[in-house]
Design an enzyme around this catalytic site. Structure first.
Site, short mmCIF file in Angstrom:
data_model
loop_
_atom_site.label_atom_id
_atom_site.label_comp_id
_atom_site.label_asym_id
_atom_site.label_seq_id
_atom_site.Cartn_x
_atom_site.Cartn_y
_atom_site.Cartn_z
N LYS A 112 44.04 40.31 35.32
CA LYS A 112 44.21 41.42 36.26
C LYS A 112 45.48 41.25 37.11
CE LYS A 112 39.84 43.19 35.63
NZ LYS A 112 39.18 42.31 34.70
C1 LIG Z 1 38.36 42.61 33.66
C2 LIG Z 1 38.17 41.55 32.65
C3 LIG Z 1 37.85 41.85 31.31
C4 LIG Z 1 37.62 43.26 30.84
O1 LIG Z 1 38.76 44.05 30.94
P1 LIG Z 1 38.63 45.65 30.88
O2 LIG Z 1 39.99 46.17 31.12
O3 LIG Z 1 37.66 46.02 31.95
O4 LIG Z 1 38.10 45.98 29.52
C5 LIG Z 1 37.76 40.80 30.42
N1 LIG Z 1 37.93 39.53 30.81
C6 LIG Z 1 38.21 39.20 32.08
C7 LIG Z 1 38.37 37.79 32.45
C8 LIG Z 1 38.35 40.20 33.04
O5 LIG Z 1 38.66 39.88 34.30
#
Ligand SMILES: *Cc1c(COP(=O)(O)O)cnc(C)c1O
Length: 465
Positions: A112
């Site tokens: 993120k």
């Molecule tokens: C947010 C997240 C996901 C999923 O990502 P999306 O964009 O919601 O599909 C997978 N793995 C981790 C570690 C995340 O923080």
């Protein structure tokens, strides 16, 4: 670039407006009016470029009219300068065909950061010199919250109210949020699941009595700028593995369908993507939707991959809109049906369109643990539970043997130490950049998961327009 809503009834916005708005006023999500494309020659020209230069080349068409290439480069250099690896998102080889794309070298140890470090700088730039005060409200299954809080703590002109499901995020995730004591950061633990928290946030945007009082903004992956920033690493990885001459497949651990939708955008822009494998845990609404056309909300089951414990995938609407001929009225009707009954069927056009690019799989706890062990024993890589779900699906996917398969490694293993240790016997150490996380003071409110409780709390603390 101009942006339109998937439900066809919100104003057309430019890049600055779409970044500050997040969700569209008609309840839909913003998408670019057209997909820009890079020619094979332009994609070949990305080879050997730094991450920042790749980011500028890939994102420039999306910010056109708002930022110059030089302005964009300055923001990217600042955002990605905070990453602990000079390649920003390095590729690691596991065997002759499997690769990991490590997306967790940012400040909060999950992918993120790639988008939110940039989004924080975009907010600051767009708010500078205006008297606008943004109220960011978000729901997090753990990683969005910590990344958004790191990116926005102490920035002028913005308050952050971040809801997380009480007791359903890891200790590291919670502490990364709740130990940030900047006065513009407000953490709220709500009784309920992530989906409950996300539904509350959506309800706040859709309630004119509340949303009219504040300049609300979103940092969830419903915010277009986040998806845009994630398109970059698909290009960055693929050109290193032979694109544009050779196609590359990606396996993406998926919850809200944001990260994998960015892969779809990369393919729309001309990147030769052999397949996008949508990997879910047992919360498998996306696997059911893609394999059987059945998009129906199940009950959320907590798992060791909490960032994927999701049974309503907001960004799926963007795909349904694009595959359904970009018909806003039809998407509005389809989504209203889903909101009323918690279930819907994909149309044949949507199913056939999705099948050309997407595969999907549902990975249970045993297969997740097996993938962690395989990576650890075969190549010495300790991976986190989310990445392991991607890797398990990658290894099971039916793909031509000569296509390299890149699994997106979405979190650092130390963010989820218990399940990693259970599967591999290795307890991953927290990287030095996390510092004294476990010694810091925590601060957060605990509230019932009701609209009245949460909006009451926010209204007392947010800056009205
Ligand atoms: C947010 C997240 C996901 C999923 O990502 P999306 O964009 O919601 O599909 C997978 N793995 C981790 C570690 C995340 O923080």
């Amino acid at each position: 670039m101009r942006y339109i809503s998937t439900r066809g009834a919100a104003p057309v916005l430019d890049f600055e407006q779409v970044t500050l708005a997040g969700l569209a006023s008609d309840g839909g999500l913003y998408v670019p009016e057209t997909w820009p494309s890079l020619s094979a020659g332009e994609i070949a020209g990305l080879r050997g470029l730094s991450y920042v230069d790749t980011a500028v080349a890939v994102m420039a068409p999306f910010v056109e009219g708002t930022l110059t290439r030089e302005e964009l480069r300055g923001l990217c250099a600042q955002a990605y300068g905070r990453f602990a690896h000079s390649a920003v998102t390095p590729l690691v080889q596991l065997d002759e065909r499997h690769w990991l794309l490590e997306l967790f070298h940012g400040p909060t140890l999950a992918f993120k950061d790639v988008a939110l470090q940039l989004l924080g700088l975009l907010f600051e730039r767009f708010l500078a010199g205006s008297d606008k005060h943004l109220t960011v409200v978000g729901a997090t299954s753990g990683d969005t919250g910590s990344a958004a809080i790191d990116a926005l703590a102490g920035r002028a002109g913005v308050d952050v109210f971040m809801l997380h499901p009480n007791g359903r995020v890891s200790d590291v995730q919670r502490r990364q949020m709740t130990t940030v004591l900047a006065p513009n950061i407000h953490n709220i633990a709500i009784d309920g699941s992530f989906d409950d928290a996300q539904a509350l946030v959506k309800a706040m945007f859709n309630d004119p009595g509340f949303s009219g009082k504040f300049a609300l903004s979103a940092v969830n992956s419903i915010n277009w700028a986040r998806l845009m920033a994630q398109v970059v690493y698909y290009f960055y990885a693929a050109v290193r593995l032979g694109a544009p001459e050779c196609p590359v497949a990606f396996s993406v651990p998926t919850g809200n369908f944001g990260d994998v939708f960015a892969g779809y955008v990369a393919a729309k822009m001309g990147l030769p993507v052999a397949k996008l494998v949508v990997a879910t845990n047992v919360n498998d609404i996306l696997h059911r939707a893609l394999s059987q056309g059945d998009y129906s909300q199940g009950v959320v089951v907590p798992t060791p991959s909490p960032s994927m414990d999701i049974q309503v995938s907001s960004n799926f609407e963007r795909l349904l809109f694009d595959l359904g001929g970009r018909d806003g009225a039809a998407t509005r009707e389809q989504m209203r049906g889903f909101e009323a009954t918690k279930a819907m069927r994909l149309t044949n056009a949507q199913r056939d369109g999705a099948a050309t690019l997407f595969a999907s799989d549902r990975i249970d706890l045993d297969d997740m643990a097996l993938a962690m062990r395989w990576a650890c024993e075969g190549s010495g890589q300790v991976i986190d539970p989310h990445s392991a779900i991607g890797l398990a699906a990658a290894r099971r996917a039916d793909l031509p043997a000569d296509v390299p398969v890149v699994t997106l490694a979405t979190a650092h293993p130390s963010k989820f130490r218990e399940p990693v240790e259970r599967a591999t016997g290795v307890r991953p150490a927290l990287p030095a950049r996390i510092g004294d996380l476990f010694d810091r003071e925590e601060r957060y409110a605990t509230l019932p998961g009701t609209f009245e409780a949460v909006t009451g709390y926010i209204a007392e603390r947010a800056v009205a327009v």
